[in-house]
Enzyme design. Structure first.
Site, PDB file in Angstrom:
ATOM      1  N   ASP A   7       0.869  -1.175   0.000  1.00  0.00           N
ATOM      2  CA  ASP A   7       0.000   0.000   0.000  1.00  0.00           C
ATOM      3  C   ASP A   7       0.908   1.228   0.000  1.00  0.00           C
ATOM      4  OD1 ASP A   7      -2.361   1.662   0.487  1.00  0.00           O
ATOM      5  OD2 ASP A   7      -1.634   1.803   2.551  1.00  0.00           O
ATOM      6  N   ASP A   9      -0.229   5.169   1.054  1.00  0.00           N
ATOM      7  CA  ASP A   9      -0.502   6.118   2.140  1.00  0.00           C
ATOM      8  C   ASP A   9      -0.559   5.406   3.487  1.00  0.00           C
ATOM      9  OD1 ASP A   9      -0.844   8.391   0.429  1.00  0.00           O
ATOM     10  OD2 ASP A   9      -2.827   7.632  -0.099  1.00  0.00           O
ATOM     11  N   ASP A 167      -1.416  -0.824   6.150  1.00  0.00           N
ATOM     12  CA  ASP A 167      -1.473  -0.217   7.480  1.00  0.00           C
ATOM     13  C   ASP A 167      -2.865  -0.120   8.073  1.00  0.00           C
ATOM     14  OD1 ASP A 167      -2.413   3.046   7.228  1.00  0.00           O
ATOM     15  OD2 ASP A 167      -1.923   1.968   5.400  1.00  0.00           O
TER      16      ASP A 167
END
Length: 218
Positions: A7, A9, A167
């Protein structure tokens, strides 16, 4: 060697400050009150359309397609003009990816951020060349947590993808739906406690990623 997909961001880059700035610039043009960084960070994860929906809902505005498109367009204009002034790469992230590539790993990126902005940020930090495949929020009709973007990233790598690194709740759900193992970066933008997110390993610093991969592949 197999592939690993990241991922963006909250996983590789701390981008919330620039997203926050662009939202507030767009709102300031119409005399709107600014949001705090914490508020905007809480809206990140499902792509730009959902970000703007959450901004409008937090302002008490009823859903309206024209209003959504208008504010989203102005947000993107500000964001694409200045996407990385306040953004930073998480410590150890670049070194971890370079080490993986040196070992022969294929590296993919699967994000809900638009591809153009993703490539722009990666290029500004000298990271674009490290990725063999990039799938963004507009690459497919579906966005994460639908598994289609992650599966498309894996297919583009032409290798067996053994791990998705993210995250957030969105990332965990995406990996689970795609049937891939998930490594959770604990210092990103998740809202739920770690134990509530399905994961196969977790790390708080990218220096730990190499050992985590070895343990998962053992």
């Amino acid at each position: 060697m197999p592939g690993v997909v990241f991922d963006l961001d909250g996983t590789l880059v701390h981008s919330a400050p620039d997203i926050h700035a662009a939202v507030n610039k767009a709102l300031a043009e119409e005399g709107g009150a600014p949001f705090t960084l914490a508020e905007i960070t809480g809206f990140i994860g499902n792509g730009v359309p959902v970000l703007i929906q959450r901004v409008l809902a937090a302002r008490g505005e009823a859903p309206d397609a024209h209003r959504q498109a208008e504010l989203q367009g102005r947000f993107m204009a500000h964001y694409e003009a200045d996407p990385a002034t306040l953004t930073s790469v998480y410590p150890g992230a670049e070194a971890a990816i370079r080490h993986l590539r040196a070992e022969g790993w294929r590296i993919g990126l699967c994000t809900n951020k638009p591809v153009g902005a993703s490539r722009q940020i990666l290029s500004l930090f000298g990271l674009l060349e490290l990725f063999d495949a990039i799938i963004g929020g507009e690459s497919l009709p579906q966005r994460k947590p639908d598994p289609a973007p992650l599966r498309a990233t894996a297919a583009a790598l032409n290798e067996e993808v053994v791990l998705y690194v993210g995250d957030s709740e969105v990332d965990a759900a995406t990996a689970e739906a795609a049937g891939l193992r998930f490594a959770l970066f604990t210092e990103g933008y998740r809202h739920a406690p770690v134990h509530e997110l399905p994961h196969h390993g977790l790390f708080s610093h990218h220096d730990e990623l190499q050992d985590l991969l070895r343990r998962l592949l053992a």
